[in-house]
Every structure is written in C-alpha cells, then in structure tokens.
Design a protein around this motif. Structure first.
Motif, PDB file in Angstrom:
ATOM      1  N   ALA A 184     -11.038   7.491  -7.587  1.00 41.70           N
ATOM      2  CA  ALA A 184     -11.023   6.451  -8.613  1.00 41.70           C
ATOM      3  C   ALA A 184     -11.483   6.909 -10.011  1.00 41.70           C
ATOM      4  N   GLU A 214     -12.633   4.389   2.060  1.00 47.69           N
ATOM      5  CA  GLU A 214     -13.504   3.980   0.958  1.00 47.69           C
ATOM      6  C   GLU A 214     -14.132   5.211   0.299  1.00 47.69           C
ATOM      7  N   PHE A 235      -6.030  11.383   1.209  1.00 43.85           N
ATOM      8  CA  PHE A 235      -6.056   9.917   1.124  1.00 43.85           C
ATOM      9  C   PHE A 235      -4.758   9.325   1.667  1.00 43.85           C
ATOM     10  N   TYR A 288      -4.340   7.118   5.092  1.00 41.59           N
ATOM     11  CA  TYR A 288      -3.887   5.738   4.953  1.00 41.59           C
ATOM     12  C   TYR A 288      -2.649   5.474   5.802  1.00 41.59           C
ATOM     13  N   THR A 326       0.831  -1.203   0.000  1.00 39.96           N
ATOM     14  CA  THR A 326       0.000   0.000   0.000  1.00 39.96           C
ATOM     15  C   THR A 326       0.864   1.251   0.000  1.00 39.96           C
ATOM     16  N   PHE A 375      -6.205  -0.704  -5.333  1.00 38.06           N
ATOM     17  CA  PHE A 375      -7.066  -0.100  -4.312  1.00 38.06           C
ATOM     18  C   PHE A 375      -8.524  -0.528  -4.455  1.00 38.06           C
ATOM     19  N   SER A 376      -8.920  -0.982  -5.639  1.00 34.61           N
ATOM     20  CA  SER A 376     -10.304  -1.416  -5.837  1.00 34.61           C
ATOM     21  C   SER A 376     -10.521  -2.869  -5.435  1.00 34.61           C
ATOM     22  N   TRP A 398     -11.464   6.958  -1.721  1.00 32.67           N
ATOM     23  CA  TRP A 398     -11.133   6.227  -2.938  1.00 32.67           C
ATOM     24  C   TRP A 398     -12.234   6.394  -3.981  1.00 32.67           C
TER      25      TRP A 398
END
Length: 199
Positions: free
Chosen positions: A87, A80, A112, A116, A7, A41-42, A83
């Motif tokens: 995305a 989430e 983000f 994280y 990550t 990430f998905s 993202w």
C-alpha cells in the motif's frame, strides 16, 4: 461472488499499473488507477473478509469444517500483511512519487496475486458451497453491514445468492496456475540466493 470477481479485475489492474511504473513518473491516468486500487483493497476487500469471518466462517465451523476455515483465516492475515507492504508504494504513486523500488513492488505483487487467487479458488470451490448448505436451513445468523436486512436480521436468501458459485472457480483456475508458477519461480530464486549467501 461479486467481490471476488472485482478482486480479480483489480489484481489485473494492479499488475498493469506496476508494469507501467518502469516508464518513470506516473501520469494522471496511472495516479487515478492507483488511487482506485488503494481504495478497493483498503476498504471493500477488508470489509468482505470481515463479513466472511463473521458469517461464512461460523457456518463452516458449525458444520465441523475446521480444516477449511483455518487456512482461509490464515490467508486473511497474510493478505493483510502483504497489502500493508504494498500500500505505501501505491499511495506514493497516487501523488506521482516513485521513491520506492519498483522491482521489490513487482515481487510483492506476484506474491499478493498468487495468494489472493489461491484463496478465492478455495472459497469459491469448497468454502462457499459448504457454507451455502448450512445457511439454507437457517433464519438468522447475526448482523453485518452488507449481509443484514433493515430489521438487523441476516437475510439468508440474499446471502445464499451472494455465495452462489457460477463457474467462477473454473475461470480462476487458469489465472491461479499461472500465478502459482510465478510464485514458485520466486521461491526458487530466493533459495538459490540463500545458498549463494551461505556458501
């Protein structure tokens, strides 16, 4: 944790990618990088969070560590949401499209990344060691796509290895402090803009 290490690498790649988008339409290498980041990430990151919520968090709750689980669970929700915001722009970049605002994407990435890294540091330094203590005394905890053996029972020894902290938290701390500094600067900037707006 291997997924945490990947990550951090992916976050670095994401930052490089977003910086490169200021130069115009992304080339083949940038489009390939964007596709790999979106895929990670998905899928991988989401599955990792699900595994934690199904097996690590219950072990912590069983030990009365509600104060650890609550912010981690909340982080999963915020990550989430972040993202989902990021995305679509990256998916567009995979096709060579730049219809999005790169400055807004850069700001979203800063938030983000900071969240994280903060989340990973908390898990590596506190949550995983506590969960490891609980799991070492158990035989099975359930089923999961990455933590279960062929019989469908939890492979505790394998999970303990996955949760083993090998100094990653210390290496992440420097990146975390840097990311938090960026986040604070963004918050201060937003506060100044709000004051000006309502003045």
């Amino acid at each position: 944790d291997a997924c945490h290490r990947e990550t951090v690498l992916r976050l670095g790649e994401l930052a490089q990618l977003v910086a490169s988008l200021d130069g115009g339409t992304p080339g083949p290498a940038a489009r390939e990088a964007a596709a790999a980041i979106v895929a990670f990430f998905s899928t991988t990151a989401r599955e990792h969070h699900l595994d934690e919520e199904q097996h690590v968090f219950p072990a912590l709750l069983a030990g009365g560590n509600d104060e650890i689980v609550q912010p981690l669970h909340q982080d999963h929700g915020w990550l989430e949401e972040n993202w989902i915001q990021i995305a679509p722009s990256l998916e567009a970049a995979t096709g060579g499209n730049l219809w999005f605002d790169t400055a807004e994407l850069r700001h979203a990435l800063e938030v983000f990344e900071a969240l994280y890294l903060d989340h990973i540091l908390l898990e590596e330094s506190i949550a995983y060691p506590e969960a490891k203590k609980r799991l070492q005394g158990l035989d099975t905890l359930g089923r999961t796509n990455s933590f279960a053996n062929n019989s469908g029972q939890m492979d505790v020894e394998h999970l303990v290895d996955l949760l083993d902290v090998k100094g990653d938290a210390l290496r992440l701390l420097k990146k975390l402090l840097s990311a938090l500094d960026v986040l604070l600067q963004g918050l201060e900037r937003g506060e100044r803009q709000a004051r000006e707006f309502f003045a």
